[in-house]
Motif scaffolding. Structure first.
Motif, short mmCIF file in Angstrom:
data_model
loop_
_atom_site.label_atom_id
_atom_site.label_comp_id
_atom_site.label_asym_id
_atom_site.label_seq_id
_atom_site.Cartn_x
_atom_site.Cartn_y
_atom_site.Cartn_z
N PHE A 72 0.72 -1.15 -0.08
CA PHE A 72 0.16 -0.30 0.21
C PHE A 72 0.56 1.43 -0.12
N VAL A 73 1.87 0.99 0.82
CA VAL A 73 2.89 2.25 0.58
C VAL A 73 3.45 2.51 -0.79
N GLY A 74 3.90 1.34 -1.14
CA GLY A 74 4.24 1.64 -2.74
C GLY A 74 2.97 1.97 -3.71
N PHE A 75 1.86 1.89 -3.49
CA PHE A 75 0.88 2.08 -4.10
C PHE A 75 0.82 3.71 -4.42
N LYS A 76 0.51 4.59 -3.00
CA LYS A 76 0.97 5.73 -2.54
C LYS A 76 1.54 6.77 -2.68
N GLU A 77 2.99 5.74 -2.90
CA GLU A 77 4.23 6.51 -3.13
C GLU A 77 4.50 6.88 -5.42
N ALA A 78 3.93 5.94 -5.27
CA ALA A 78 3.69 5.90 -7.26
C ALA A 78 3.04 6.97 -7.17
N LEU A 79 1.93 6.72 -6.89
CA LEU A 79 0.60 8.03 -7.22
C LEU A 79 1.46 8.84 -6.97
N ALA A 80 1.94 9.26 -5.99
CA ALA A 80 2.38 10.49 -5.30
C ALA A 80 3.29 11.35 -6.78
N PHE A 81 3.91 10.07 -7.13
CA PHE A 81 5.72 10.41 -7.61
C PHE A 81 4.50 10.88 -9.42
N LYS A 82 3.33 10.60 -9.54
CA LYS A 82 3.05 10.63 -10.78
C LYS A 82 1.98 11.59 -11.17
N GLU A 83 1.92 12.33 -9.90
CA GLU A 83 0.95 13.72 -8.99
C GLU A 83 2.12 14.54 -9.59
N SER A 84 2.94 14.39 -8.58
CA SER A 84 3.43 16.16 -8.05
C SER A 84 5.56 15.94 -7.60
N ARG A 85 5.75 14.42 -8.59
CA ARG A 85 7.51 14.11 -7.93
C ARG A 85 6.82 14.12 -6.44
N GLY A 86 6.43 13.61 -6.12
CA GLY A 86 6.18 13.50 -4.03
C GLY A 86 6.08 14.86 -3.30
N ASP A 87 6.12 15.59 -4.20
CA ASP A 87 6.68 17.41 -3.72
C ASP A 87 5.35 17.52 -3.11
N TYR A 88 5.13 17.95 -1.38
CA TYR A 88 4.22 18.46 -0.49
C TYR A 88 3.87 19.04 -1.20
N PHE A 89 4.81 20.50 -1.16
CA PHE A 89 4.75 21.86 -1.55
C PHE A 89 4.33 22.01 -2.67
N ILE A 90 4.00 21.92 -3.75
CA ILE A 90 3.17 22.30 -4.84
C ILE A 90 2.09 22.31 -5.73
N VAL A 91 1.74 23.84 -5.68
CA VAL A 91 0.30 24.00 -6.09
C VAL A 91 0.57 23.89 -8.22
#
Length: 221
Positions: A72-91
């Motif tokens: 599950f962690v792999g799932f959300k991290e892979a999805l986050a990378f596709k969405e924003s490259r894992g950047d918490y502070f991007i808009v």
């Protein structure tokens, strides 16, 4: 008379001997004039290094690259990378926020009304992802049961693919896609489709996500 001839011959022989000695002394010496013994050769040759003692580059240096597999962690991290490259502070250019690129209306559905605070708080973003996945899984619970394992447009349907597509397009659009067997699609502003997300995020273990109609993020003081 004979004594004179004998002296002459001795003189000639002496001169010849001296000439030959001088010629030998001035001769250039080459390696062919010597026979090297094995012992001498081994002394001047470099020591041979056995190939058994030398490891190939890929064996001696392996860059560390953590893998989360299909967890599950792999799932959300892979999805986050596709969405924003894992950047918490991007808009992004359309106002979607953070690591998982949430829209403000979606945040309201899971109890988050301050997008500025949300963007500054990584822990809150992680909780939002789980709550949203729980809500989507409840909405799509019947469709997951019905379509999981089937193939639509050449793509095998899995629970994780459905949840990823719901994160992209919303659960309502995923329902339409599945129930129309791929005839009613959806593409976001960047050209990413439901089918692409179903395929890309196929086969992850999302069993930890519990379907919850009232999933909300619990804010801490």
């Amino acid at each position: 008379m004979r004594k004179s001839i004998l002296k002459y011959l001795v003189l000639v022989i002496t001169i010849c001997v001296l000439f030959l000695s001088s010629f030998t002394a001035n001769k250039t010496i080459t390696e062919n004039d010597y026979v090297f013994e094995d012992i001498a050769l081994s002394a001047i040759e470099p020591t041979e290094i056995s190939s058994d003692n030398i490891l190939p580059l890929e064996k001696t240096y392996r860059p560390f690259s953590p893998t989360l597999g299909k967890s599950f962690v792999g799932f959300k991290e892979a999805l986050a990378f596709k969405e924003s490259r894992g950047d918490y502070f991007i808009v992004n250019t359309f106002g979607y926020l953070g690591k998982y690129q949430f829209g403000k209306e979606t945040l309201k559905l899971i109890g988050i009304y301050n997008p500025v605070h949300f963007l500054k708080t990584p822990e809150l973003q992680e909780k939002a992802f789980v709550a949203n996945a729980e809500r989507n899984k409840w909405i799509l619970r019947k469709d997951i049961k019905r379509f999981e394992g089937k193939t639509i447009n050449g793509v095998r349907i899995t629970e994780s693919g459905i949840l990823a597509a719901a994160h992209l397009a919303g659960p309502g659009n995923v329902k339409k896609y599945l129930r129309s067997y791929g005839q009613q699609g959806f593409t976001d502003a960047y050209g990413t489709s439901i089918q692409y997300y179903i395929k890309k995020f196929s086969g992850y273990d999302t069993s930890k996500v519990q379907p919850n109609r009232k999933a909300k993020v619990k804010l801490t003081a």
